[in-house]
Scaffold this motif. Sequence first.
Motif, PDB file in Angstrom:
ATOM      1  N   GLY A 152       0.692  -1.147  -0.094  1.00  0.00           N
ATOM      2  CA  GLY A 152      -0.076   0.024   0.057  1.00  0.00           C
ATOM      3  C   GLY A 152       0.821   1.407   0.032  1.00  0.00           C
ATOM      4  O   GLY A 152       0.337   2.350   0.254  1.00  0.00           O
ATOM      5  N   ALA A 153       2.127   1.134  -0.234  1.00  0.00           N
ATOM      6  CA  ALA A 153       3.118   2.298   0.008  1.00  0.00           C
ATOM      7  C   ALA A 153       4.139   2.127  -1.271  1.00  0.00           C
ATOM      8  O   ALA A 153       4.628   1.124  -1.702  1.00  0.00           O
ATOM      9  CB  ALA A 153       3.545   2.593   1.220  1.00  0.00           C
ATOM     10  N   GLU A 154       4.381   3.233  -1.771  1.00  0.00           N
ATOM     11  CA  GLU A 154       5.536   3.419  -2.717  1.00  0.00           C
ATOM     12  C   GLU A 154       6.392   4.496  -2.444  1.00  0.00           C
ATOM     13  O   GLU A 154       5.861   5.740  -1.942  1.00  0.00           O
ATOM     14  CB  GLU A 154       5.192   3.184  -3.996  1.00  0.00           C
ATOM     15  CG  GLU A 154       4.432   4.289  -4.496  1.00  0.00           C
ATOM     16  CD  GLU A 154       3.967   4.304  -5.984  1.00  0.00           C
ATOM     17  OE1 GLU A 154       4.239   3.221  -6.661  1.00  0.00           O
ATOM     18  OE2 GLU A 154       3.077   4.982  -6.422  1.00  0.00           O
ATOM     19  N   LEU A 155       7.726   4.647  -2.861  1.00  0.00           N
ATOM     20  CA  LEU A 155       8.432   5.848  -2.816  1.00  0.00           C
ATOM     21  C   LEU A 155       8.070   6.647  -4.363  1.00  0.00           C
ATOM     22  O   LEU A 155       8.451   5.849  -5.297  1.00  0.00           O
ATOM     23  CB  LEU A 155       9.956   5.698  -2.808  1.00  0.00           C
ATOM     24  CG  LEU A 155      10.601   5.327  -1.338  1.00  0.00           C
ATOM     25  CD1 LEU A 155      11.960   4.921  -1.487  1.00  0.00           C
ATOM     26  CD2 LEU A 155      10.286   6.573  -0.617  1.00  0.00           C
ATOM     27  N   VAL A 156       7.783   7.900  -4.195  1.00  0.00           N
ATOM     28  CA  VAL A 156       7.606   8.549  -5.440  1.00  0.00           C
ATOM     29  C   VAL A 156       8.644   9.666  -5.344  1.00  0.00           C
ATOM     30  O   VAL A 156       8.667  10.399  -4.397  1.00  0.00           O
ATOM     31  CB  VAL A 156       6.291   9.202  -5.276  1.00  0.00           C
ATOM     32  CG1 VAL A 156       6.125   9.846  -6.708  1.00  0.00           C
ATOM     33  CG2 VAL A 156       5.222   7.992  -5.426  1.00  0.00           C
ATOM     34  N   GLU A 157       9.548  10.029  -6.312  1.00  0.00           N
ATOM     35  CA  GLU A 157      10.305  11.025  -6.416  1.00  0.00           C
ATOM     36  C   GLU A 157       9.819  12.225  -7.199  1.00  0.00           C
ATOM     37  O   GLU A 157       9.156  12.016  -8.420  1.00  0.00           O
ATOM     38  CB  GLU A 157      11.615  10.666  -7.429  1.00  0.00           C
ATOM     39  CG  GLU A 157      12.569  11.722  -7.409  1.00  0.00           C
ATOM     40  CD  GLU A 157      14.033  11.047  -8.079  1.00  0.00           C
ATOM     41  OE1 GLU A 157      14.543  11.972  -8.922  1.00  0.00           O
ATOM     42  OE2 GLU A 157      14.391  10.195  -7.788  1.00  0.00           O
ATOM     43  N   ASN A 158       9.574  13.347  -6.515  1.00  0.00           N
ATOM     44  CA  ASN A 158       9.136  14.584  -7.078  1.00  0.00           C
ATOM     45  C   ASN A 158      10.103  15.602  -7.273  1.00  0.00           C
ATOM     46  O   ASN A 158      11.110  15.507  -6.751  1.00  0.00           O
ATOM     47  CB  ASN A 158       8.152  15.292  -5.921  1.00  0.00           C
ATOM     48  CG  ASN A 158       7.082  14.442  -5.636  1.00  0.00           C
ATOM     49  OD1 ASN A 158       6.311  13.750  -6.430  1.00  0.00           O
ATOM     50  ND2 ASN A 158       6.595  14.209  -4.477  1.00  0.00           N
ATOM     51  N   ARG A 159       9.593  16.557  -8.084  1.00  0.00           N
ATOM     52  CA  ARG A 159      10.730  17.850  -8.549  1.00  0.00           C
ATOM     53  C   ARG A 159       9.841  18.828  -7.931  1.00  0.00           C
ATOM     54  O   ARG A 159       8.634  19.276  -8.706  1.00  0.00           O
ATOM     55  CB  ARG A 159      11.057  17.709 -10.023  1.00  0.00           C
ATOM     56  CG  ARG A 159      11.742  16.650 -10.464  1.00  0.00           C
ATOM     57  CD  ARG A 159      12.019  16.748 -12.079  1.00  0.00           C
ATOM     58  NE  ARG A 159      12.147  18.234 -12.262  1.00  0.00           N
ATOM     59  CZ  ARG A 159      12.896  18.520 -13.394  1.00  0.00           C
ATOM     60  NH1 ARG A 159      13.224  17.953 -14.415  1.00  0.00           N
ATOM     61  NH2 ARG A 159      12.778  19.921 -13.745  1.00  0.00           N
ATOM     62  N   ASN A 160      10.365  19.468  -7.173  1.00  0.00           N
ATOM     63  CA  ASN A 160       9.410  20.685  -6.443  1.00  0.00           C
ATOM     64  C   ASN A 160      10.316  22.119  -7.008  1.00  0.00           C
ATOM     65  O   ASN A 160      11.531  22.119  -6.749  1.00  0.00           O
ATOM     66  CB  ASN A 160       9.523  20.662  -5.005  1.00  0.00           C
ATOM     67  CG  ASN A 160       8.586  19.410  -4.421  1.00  0.00           C
ATOM     68  OD1 ASN A 160       7.661  19.153  -5.220  1.00  0.00           O
ATOM     69  ND2 ASN A 160       9.350  18.734  -3.486  1.00  0.00           N
ATOM     70  N   LEU A 161       9.768  22.916  -7.571  1.00  0.00           N
ATOM     71  CA  LEU A 161      10.172  24.024  -7.891  1.00  0.00           C
ATOM     72  C   LEU A 161      10.521  25.188  -6.825  1.00  0.00           C
ATOM     73  O   LEU A 161       9.369  25.395  -6.314  1.00  0.00           O
ATOM     74  CB  LEU A 161       9.197  24.827  -9.009  1.00  0.00           C
ATOM     75  CG  LEU A 161       9.539  26.145  -9.611  1.00  0.00           C
ATOM     76  CD1 LEU A 161      10.785  26.041 -10.319  1.00  0.00           C
ATOM     77  CD2 LEU A 161       8.527  26.869 -10.384  1.00  0.00           C
ATOM     78  N   GLN A 162      11.610  25.443  -6.913  1.00  0.00           N
ATOM     79  CA  GLN A 162      12.058  26.617  -5.791  1.00  0.00           C
ATOM     80  C   GLN A 162      11.800  28.030  -6.072  1.00  0.00           C
ATOM     81  O   GLN A 162      12.546  28.159  -7.498  1.00  0.00           O
ATOM     82  CB  GLN A 162      13.394  26.191  -5.218  1.00  0.00           C
ATOM     83  CG  GLN A 162      13.443  25.009  -4.634  1.00  0.00           C
ATOM     84  CD  GLN A 162      12.916  24.813  -3.304  1.00  0.00           C
ATOM     85  OE1 GLN A 162      13.499  25.586  -2.544  1.00  0.00           O
ATOM     86  NE2 GLN A 162      12.345  23.660  -2.843  1.00  0.00           N
TER      87      GLN A 162
END
Length: 164
Positions: A152-162
């Motif tokens: 029920g869980a997974e790692l997701v890589e996000n790209r967050n704009l700074q």
Amino acid sequence: MSTNLYELTTQFQAAIDALRVDEETGEVVGFEAVDTLDAAFEDKAEAYAVAIKSLLAQAKAIHDEMDNLKTREAAAKRRAESLKNHLAQSMAAVGKDKIETSRAALSFRKSTAVNILSDVEIPDDLCKVKIDRQPDKSAIKKLLQAGELVPGAELVENRNLQIK
């Protein structure tokens, strides 16, 4: 006429796709268009960033003002309750159960309430049990990063704009 971000993005991608290398000279052909669009794109991105910063500052100011108003609301309610208690004590002290004027009507009404003296002595069948089940994301993250499988869980890589 100002070009919008969508149009600039499309034009920029098309200019990059149109880049060609002259096989005789080895020169990159069409780079001028990319250069021009790159500058226009960066100007538009800067305008977006400034607008985003402005909106975030406005949101923070609204949030801060809401906090101030909540504090003022709580203080007004506490003051009103204090005045109400003082008035009730004074009316009881002089034997007044009811007062009516053109601007206010005051009276006492009876009510009953349960006063819990010790909640540990109350039988379990007369108690409500609240269960607050929330996934512990930091523990799950550690397990997933260690290579373990968590249903029920997974790692997701996000790209967050700074934006600064």
